[in-house]
Design an enzyme around this catalytic site. Structure first.
Site, mmCIF file in Angstrom:
data_model
loop_
_atom_site.group_PDB
_atom_site.id
_atom_site.type_symbol
_atom_site.label_atom_id
_atom_site.label_comp_id
_atom_site.label_asym_id
_atom_site.label_seq_id
_atom_site.Cartn_x
_atom_site.Cartn_y
_atom_site.Cartn_z
ATOM 1 N N LYS A 95 -45.040 29.619 11.008
ATOM 2 C CA LYS A 95 -45.507 30.800 11.153
ATOM 3 C C LYS A 95 -46.454 31.368 11.769
ATOM 4 O O LYS A 95 -47.363 30.671 12.128
ATOM 5 C CB LYS A 95 -45.199 31.938 10.215
ATOM 6 C CG LYS A 95 -45.543 33.237 10.018
ATOM 7 C CD LYS A 95 -45.237 33.715 8.703
ATOM 8 C CE LYS A 95 -44.979 35.411 8.920
ATOM 9 N NZ LYS A 95 -45.286 36.208 7.283
ATOM 10 N N SER A 170 -41.156 39.457 6.347
ATOM 11 C CA SER A 170 -41.742 39.573 8.076
ATOM 12 C C SER A 170 -41.177 37.960 8.692
ATOM 13 O O SER A 170 -41.660 37.725 9.453
ATOM 14 C CB SER A 170 -43.297 39.370 8.049
ATOM 15 O OG SER A 170 -44.019 38.874 7.510
ATOM 16 N N SER A 194 -41.927 38.821 1.936
ATOM 17 C CA SER A 194 -41.655 38.298 3.716
ATOM 18 C C SER A 194 -41.097 36.458 3.196
ATOM 19 O O SER A 194 -41.329 36.514 4.616
ATOM 20 C CB SER A 194 -43.370 38.067 3.698
ATOM 21 O OG SER A 194 -42.824 39.747 4.707
#
Lengths: 500, 98
Positions: A95, A170, A194
């Site tokens: 990420k 997210s 997330s």
């Protein structure tokens, strides 16, 4: 001649097909056995990214050259008979809210568009020490604030099952890239859901470990008491393999736990006989779509057939989870994001005095949702409101935690849906941010209490994956992985793939 | 709690957060703040027993500090590479009183 070329091409294609079908555990063992080279494997994923990612936008940066170079070094070391790490040759996507030395790390914000970290996050260091290969950096909602990746400053990621739908967020890029076979494993972070919510939306396995289990050093902070790093994989077995590498105490994260790191794979094959599954009645109250309810019932039947028993439990304060979460997370974010002031992190909006420079840089550099949360957090912490909002929310947080403690007296894990819907369409929740916040209704409470949770695929509704969430006791990821693995031995939801 | 958030309040909160909001941005912020606060106000209805202490962190173990040893840290040049402006030794910023 033509036919032999065709034959060769078909062999090559067959080889590619096979790599896509392999789990991370299989890739690692094939590479260790010399049946697959790290270079071929990495090249395969790079080719797939080039082919599919212009549509999906799951990656913000693909580390082509360094990935191939590392893969070649691993192959050379293997040929020379050197001993290699536990993930040798495995491509891993990370990420873009996690720092990678020398690789641009943006948190999907204009504020960090040109930021190149001078250090690796602890988990990146651990992955590379285990000879995994960082293949690229994945898209997210700006500073991890959102549930759809629509808040990325660099364009939303699309859901591999239906490109009209969001991948969740997210960590949407990390979920979508594993869902679309653009990486066998990816790393995300989970502050209110997330990892688990996008895992559910993209039909993959996503684990949020216990708070403190995985070092947060190098994770760009959103809400420090809630943030936790974890893996996205195709299977629970792969999640265990990854956790064995990324977990453990870190001297650079004072909140990282000193608990011994178990072998997360050790319990996978144990029978579920005697395992008590709590069914939280609040998760099944009105409003849950029929298809999701039906999938939950079917999943419970599968687990019962494997020897587990069920018990109804209650988490009475969970309905206040979203309210407490938004006060606490936004309050922490307003402090954490104070550092982006135009002085240290690449972006500056020029002005003739310091205060004006701060204000303009922050207003220009942050997107709408990030500004909204900074405003909310600043308000909740400001004089006259601190007790009514931040302190009250933190007391409710204690009640939520106490609910779990009580529930775990009668069960080992708590089962329910990961999200109240399957992946929604782009734009569906952007006009009213509050409706977007409710996408995390079943996941935020684990963050507030610091507990581990996993989402695994358990069915489909109109062609979109449904996620089953299991929440566990503190530092008991091994039981979550055991139940998930046993479930995956009986079902094939996790092996379904979207149409190319 | 009262949720009468107007432009003036939004501009004040913006100032505290070092955000330079335009009037239009302040109006949008006021609207959002009012909406989220009216949702968050449900916390007021939760009856919290007297003996419940706030839970501020997800871990209750004591923060761990490592031994205070002198170790090399990152060099200045590497750190300043991400600076929007520097003189090679320090960060450079616009005048405080401009």
């Amino acid at each position: 001649m033509a036919s032999s070329i065709e034959c060769l091409l078909s062999l090559v294609n067959q080889n590619k097909m096979e790599i896509s079908k392999l789990s991370a555990s299989q890739i690692v063992s094939h590479i260790a056995a010399g049946e697959l080279t790290a270079t071929d494997c990495t090249q395969h994923f790079l080719n797939e990214i080039e082919r599919k990612d212009p549509t999906l936008n799951s990656y913000l940066h693909v580390a082509k050259e360094s990935a191939i170079e590392t893969a070649q070094q691993i192959d050379a070391r293997r040929s020379a008979g050197e001993s290699l790490g536990a993930l040798a040759g495995l491509p891993v996507a990370v990420k873009d809210g996690i720092c990678t030395k020398g690789i641009r790390t943006t948190a999907a914000s204009k504020m960090l568009e040109n930021f190149v970290p001078p250090f690796d996050a602890t988990i990146v260091q651990k992955l590379t020490d285990a000879d995994a290969i960082v293949i690229g950096k994945t898209n997210l909602d700006e500073f991890a604030m959102g549930s759809s990746t629509e808040n990325s400053a660099f364009g939303a990621t699309k859901n591999p099952w239906n490109t009209d739908c969001v991948p969740g967020g997210s960590s949407g890029g990390s979920a979508a890239c594993v869902g679309a076979d653009l990486a066998p494993v990816s790393i995300g972070s989970d502050t209110g859901g997330s990892i688990r919510q996008p895992a559910a939306f993209c039909g993959v396995t996503g684990l949020k470990p216990t708070y403190g289990r995985v070092s947060r050093f190098g994770l760009i902070a959103f809400a420090s008491s809630l943030d936790q790093i974890g893996p996205f994989t195709r299977t629970a077995q792969d999640a265990a393999l990854t956790m064995n590498v990324i977990g453990g105490h870190c001297e650079r994260d004072s909140t990282s736990a000193r608990e011994d790191l178990p072998d997360f794979s050790s319990k996978l094959d144990q029978s579920l006989s005697g395992v008590r599954i709590g069914i939280c009645k609040e998760h099944f109250e009105s409003g849950l779509p029929d298809d999701i309810r039906k999938s939950m019932d079917e999943s419970i039947s599968v687990l019962k057939s494997l020897g587990a028993t069920t018990v109804e439990i209650s988490l009475p304060h969970s309905k206040y989870g979203i309210a407490a979460y938004y006060v606490i997370a936004s309050s922490e974010a307003s402090g954490n994001l104070a550092r982006y002031d135009g002085v240290r992190y690449t972006m500056r909006f020029e002005a003739d005095n310091l205060n004006k420079m701060y204000g303009l840089t922050r207003t220009e550099g942050f997107g709408d949702e990030v500004r909204r949360r900074i405003m909310l957090g600043t308000y909740a912490l400001s004089s006259g409101y601190y007790d009514a909002y931040y302190v009250k929310a933190s007391k409710v947080r204690r009640l939520i935690k106490n609910d779990y403690t009580k529930a775990f007296e009668s069960c080992d894990v708590i089962l329910g849906p990961t999200a109240p819907s399957t992946a929604f369409k782009f734009g569906e929740h952007t006009t009213d941010p509050l409706t977007m916040y409710l996408a995390d209704i079943f996941t935020v409470t684990a963050n507030l209490a610091g507990l581990p949770g996993i989402s695994i695929p358990c069915g489909f509704s109109d062609g979109m994956p449904i996620g089953l969430q299991l929440q566990g006791k503190s530092f008991d990821e091994a039981t979550l992985l055991q139940i998930a693995h046993q479930f995956q031995q009986q079902t094939d939801w996790h092996s379904r793939r979207p149409q190319a | 709690m009262s949720n009468a958030i107007d432009r003036k309040t939004a501009l004040h909160v913006g100032k505290l957060a070092r955000l330079e909001l335009t009037d239009a941005q302040a109006d949008a912020s006021a609207k959002h703040l009012a909406s989220i606060l009216s949702y968050v106000d449900q916390l007021a209805e939760v009856e919290v027993p007297e003996d419940i202490e706030p839970f501020f962190g997800a871990t209750e173990s004591v923060n761990a500090v490592r031994d205070d040893e002198v170790r090399p840290s990152m060099d200045r040049e590497t750190i300043l590479r991400n600076a929007p402006d520097s003189d090679g030794e320090f960060y450079r910023v616009p005048p405080v009183f401009g």
